[in-house]
Design an enzyme around this catalytic site. Structure first.
Site, short mmCIF file in Angstrom:
data_model
loop_
_atom_site.label_atom_id
_atom_site.label_comp_id
_atom_site.label_asym_id
_atom_site.label_seq_id
_atom_site.Cartn_x
_atom_site.Cartn_y
_atom_site.Cartn_z
CD GLU A 81 -2.65 -0.98 2.67
OE1 GLU A 81 -2.35 -0.12 3.51
OE2 GLU A 81 -3.55 -1.82 2.83
CE LYS A 90 5.35 4.70 6.91
NZ LYS A 90 5.09 6.01 7.46
NE ARG A 104 -3.26 3.68 11.79
CZ ARG A 104 -2.47 2.67 12.14
NH1 ARG A 104 -1.21 2.89 12.41
NH2 ARG A 104 -2.95 1.44 12.23
NE ARG A 153 1.93 6.04 16.38
CZ ARG A 153 3.05 5.93 15.70
NH1 ARG A 153 3.09 6.31 14.44
NH2 ARG A 153 4.12 5.46 16.25
CD GLU A 175 -1.01 8.51 8.04
OE1 GLU A 175 -1.38 7.59 8.81
OE2 GLU A 175 0.03 9.15 8.21
CG PHE A 212 -4.57 2.00 6.02
CD1 PHE A 212 -4.48 1.26 7.18
CD2 PHE A 212 -4.11 3.31 6.01
CE1 PHE A 212 -3.94 1.80 8.32
CE2 PHE A 212 -3.56 3.87 7.16
CZ PHE A 212 -3.48 3.11 8.32
NE ARG A 254 7.07 0.24 16.35
CZ ARG A 254 6.70 1.33 15.67
NH1 ARG A 254 6.71 1.32 14.36
NH2 ARG A 254 6.34 2.41 16.30
CE LYS A 288 8.62 2.36 10.27
NZ LYS A 288 8.29 3.23 11.32
P1 AMP Z 1 5.90 5.32 11.36
O1 AMP Z 1 5.15 6.49 11.91
O2 AMP Z 1 7.08 5.69 10.55
O3 AMP Z 1 6.17 4.27 12.44
O4 AMP Z 1 4.95 4.55 10.30
C1 AMP Z 1 3.73 4.00 10.67
C2 AMP Z 1 2.64 4.97 10.31
O5 AMP Z 1 2.51 5.10 8.91
C3 AMP Z 1 1.26 4.53 10.73
O6 AMP Z 1 1.01 4.76 12.08
C4 AMP Z 1 0.38 5.38 9.84
O7 AMP Z 1 0.13 6.61 10.46
C5 AMP Z 1 1.23 5.66 8.62
N1 AMP Z 1 0.70 5.07 7.37
C6 AMP Z 1 0.63 5.73 6.20
N2 AMP Z 1 0.11 4.96 5.25
C7 AMP Z 1 -0.18 3.75 5.80
C8 AMP Z 1 -0.72 2.52 5.31
N3 AMP Z 1 -1.08 2.37 4.04
N4 AMP Z 1 -0.86 1.49 6.18
C9 AMP Z 1 -0.48 1.63 7.47
N5 AMP Z 1 0.04 2.76 7.98
C10 AMP Z 1 0.20 3.82 7.16
#
Ligand code: AMP
Length: 573
Positions: A247, A249, A254, A269, A299, A339, A414, A420
């Site tokens: 998907e 990102k 969130r 979040r 998001e 999503f 997690r 990611k």
């Molecule tokens: P990080 O903040 O770098 O830990 O990345 C995780 C965050 O990416 C999630 O908490 C979401 O806010 C964001 N995110 C963006 N697009 C997506 C997606 N398609 N699926 C899941 N999380 C996503």
């Protein structure tokens, strides 16, 4: 239960830094509470008479509490303020003054947990003309009946600053010991309900069995599932055994959307209620989600009106800082990209596979101008995945998230089933623990901040870098205002600092920091033993709690990978 028992437990919790002792003090007090009091004891121990997702406040300022302390103790405001300057904590001042009280009340009643809990909760409901006086009256009534130690914690609770060191992890373990259930079950129940008071009540009433019955419900945010980091497409394909859903990102906030008939709630979040912040998408969500009751995950992104492209994450937050909400909705429109789906009218979907949930989501979410479903592709070869990632980045997104097609929705976890893929160097999320004043045109504001990562072994924040660049003048002004409110006289007990700062802060605010390199044993003395070269401020992570900052172990892991990369590029390996 008498409030005195709880206040004495708080006093012991504040004095000890031993994990085992804290655990036994908390567990004992939970065991002692009757089942109808457990919820109140839990919330008071966490410092607020509401679960975290209810955004209420007592609305009582320092001045008003000083007045209440003055009424209850017979000391004047100026005497209280003088003492405040020496002691630094109004709770402690109240304790001292009440132990040498000038007017002794004869008809003193013993305070109960229920009375304190309900009175503090009620403060949030007092409004309209004369509300300031009515609030003061309510607090001084409590304080007049209070023993000195009770007064200390009543004052701190009303101020929303309990400072006895009861964090979520401690409470989880204390509930587990008190009611003889496993910490994992307690944690899982919390991830679904985001409310330790409900969890403790269930554990008290029926142990593991009752905890197992707790589920998700509309209106109560679920801890969102998170993604692990990965190094490469190859690693993803290896972990996911060949085939995987990818998907886009997005870089936004969130948001978990709860729909109950015509009512919509938005939770972040951190499980904060943001419904009022984004009124402009509520109607679109109402129309787009074709279910009466549902919880969906997505998001929220800000869109640049001139290009139609997503704007950087900070812009979404600026919306809140800069404009009135209504004006903001016009200036910086937002879209929500969905999503996942966690609950439908047929019940909880979190134990269904990602593939099934995605199918349901596509069926029930009608894309509209402000509501979209995140673009997704099931892919199994590296070239196609890289092409998809490059396209996402070109449009202005962060990269991709890879999702295991068979995985369930793991609240608050997690794990390696969501991965990611971001092309840039990982930034670090660090908590701000101190600051130095700026020079030249930055005089008057803090110009450089001291940042720390979390050490899981000692449960302390350890410093890793000072950061004085990346801020606009406006940022520095805004930040100075934010940090003045959480300034403390000396380094906070949860923080290990060796560098001298002009100001120290409670470890509450998280910065995202960019850097060129992690260094081991840097010249500047940092208690983590690591340092950052060329650190730059990227943004405040309002969506992250201090417990979520990078850990020292993660920093060490990034350092190891960086050294590996350097060796590879030098041709050593
Ligand atoms: P990080 O903040 O770098 O830990 O990345 C995780 C965050 O990416 C999630 O908490 C979401 O806010 C964001 N995110 C963006 N697009 C997506 C997606 N398609 N699926 C899941 N999380 C996503």
């Amino acid at each position: 239960m008498q409030y005195l028992k709880l206040a004495e437990a708080f006093e012991r919790l504040e004095k000890t830094s031993s994990y085992l002792e804290k655990n036994s003090v908390l567990a004992d007090i939970l065991k002692e509470a009757q089942s109808k009091e457990v919820e109140q004891v839990v919330l008071l121990s966490l410092g607020r008479p509401w679960p975290p997702y209810i955004s209420k406040e007592t609305g009582v300022g320092m001045q008003q509490i000083k007045k209440a302390v003055s009424v209850a103790s017979g000391y004047s405001i100026s005497e209280i303020e003088k003492m405040m300057r020496d002691v630094g904590d109004l709770g402690e001042v109240a304790r001292k003054l009440l132990s040498k009280k000038r007017q002794v009340s004869l008809l003193k009643e013993q305070l109960t947990v229920k009375e304190v809990f309900e009175t503090v909760r009620q403060l949030a409901e007092i409004s309209g003309s004369g509300s300031v006086d009515r609030k003061i009256e309510s607090i001084s009534k409590l304080l007049t009946s209070a023993e000195p130690v009770e007064a200390k914690f009543v004052v701190r609770t009303v101020l929303g600053d309990l400072r006895v060191g009861v964090a979520d992890g401690r409470l989880r373990d204390a509930i587990a010991s008190a009611f003889k259930v496993s910490s994992e079950t307690v944690e899982h129940a919390y991830m679904l309900t985001t409310d330790y008071s409900q969890v403790a009540k269930a554990a008290a009433e029926g142990g593991e069995k009752s905890l197992g019955k707790l589920g998700v419900s509309v209106g109560h945010p679920v801890n969102p599932m998170l993604a692990q980091r990965t190094e490469s497409v190859e690693e993803i394909l290896k972990r996911m055994k060949g085939k995987c859903a990818f998907e886009i990102k997005l870089d936004g906030i969130r948001i978990q959307v709860h729909k109950d008939d015509d009512e919509i709630f938005l939770f972040t979040r951190r499980m904060e209620d943001y419904t009022k912040m984004f009124p402009d998408i509520l109607d679109s969500l109402r129309k787009s989600i074709r279910l009466k009751r549902a919880i969906v995950d997505g998001e929220l992104v800000a869109i640049d009106k001139s290009t139609g492209k997503p704007m950087p994450f900070q812009e979404v937050l600026k919306r809140r800082r800069k404009y009135e909400v209504k004006e903001a909705a016009k200036q910086i429109p937002v879209e929500i990209h969905l999503f996942d789906i966690l609950l439908s009218e047929d019940g909880m979907l979190m134990n269904e596979s990602y593939t099934k949930r995605r199918k349901i989501l596509e069926k029930i979410a009608k894309p509209g101008e402000r509501v979209k479903v995140v673009e997704q592709k099931v892919l199994d070869n590296a070239a196609e995945i890289n092409a998809f990632a490059s396209r996402a980045i070109k449009i202005g997104h962060e990269g991709l998230v890879a999702k295991d097609p068979d995985s369930t929705y793991r609240a608050g976890r997690r794990e390696f089933v969501w991965l990611k893929l971001k092309p840039t160097l990982e930034t670090l999320d660090l908590v701000v623990v101190g600051a130095l004043y700026g020079k030249g045109k930055r005089t008057g504001s803090f110009g450089s901040y001291l940042l720390a990562a979390f050490d899981q072994d000692s449960e302390k924040y350890k410093t890793i870098t000072k950061c004085g660049s990346g801020y606009t003048d406006e940022d520095l002004e805004d930040l100075t205002k934010i940090f003045r409110k959480i300034q403390v006289k000396k380094p906070h007990p949860d923080v290990e600092i060796e560098l001298k700062c002009d100001a120290y802060f409670e470890p509450k605010v998280v910065f995202e920091i960019n850097y060129e390199e992690i260094q081991k044993s840097p010249a500047e003395k940092h208690t983590s033993g690591y340092g950052l070269r060329f650190p730059r401020f990227v943004r405040i992570r309002e969506d992250k709690k201090p417990e979520e900052v990078n850990t020292i172990d993660e920093v060490i892991e990034f350092y190891r990978k960086q050294e590996e990369r350097k060796a590879k590029s030098r041709g050593d390996v």
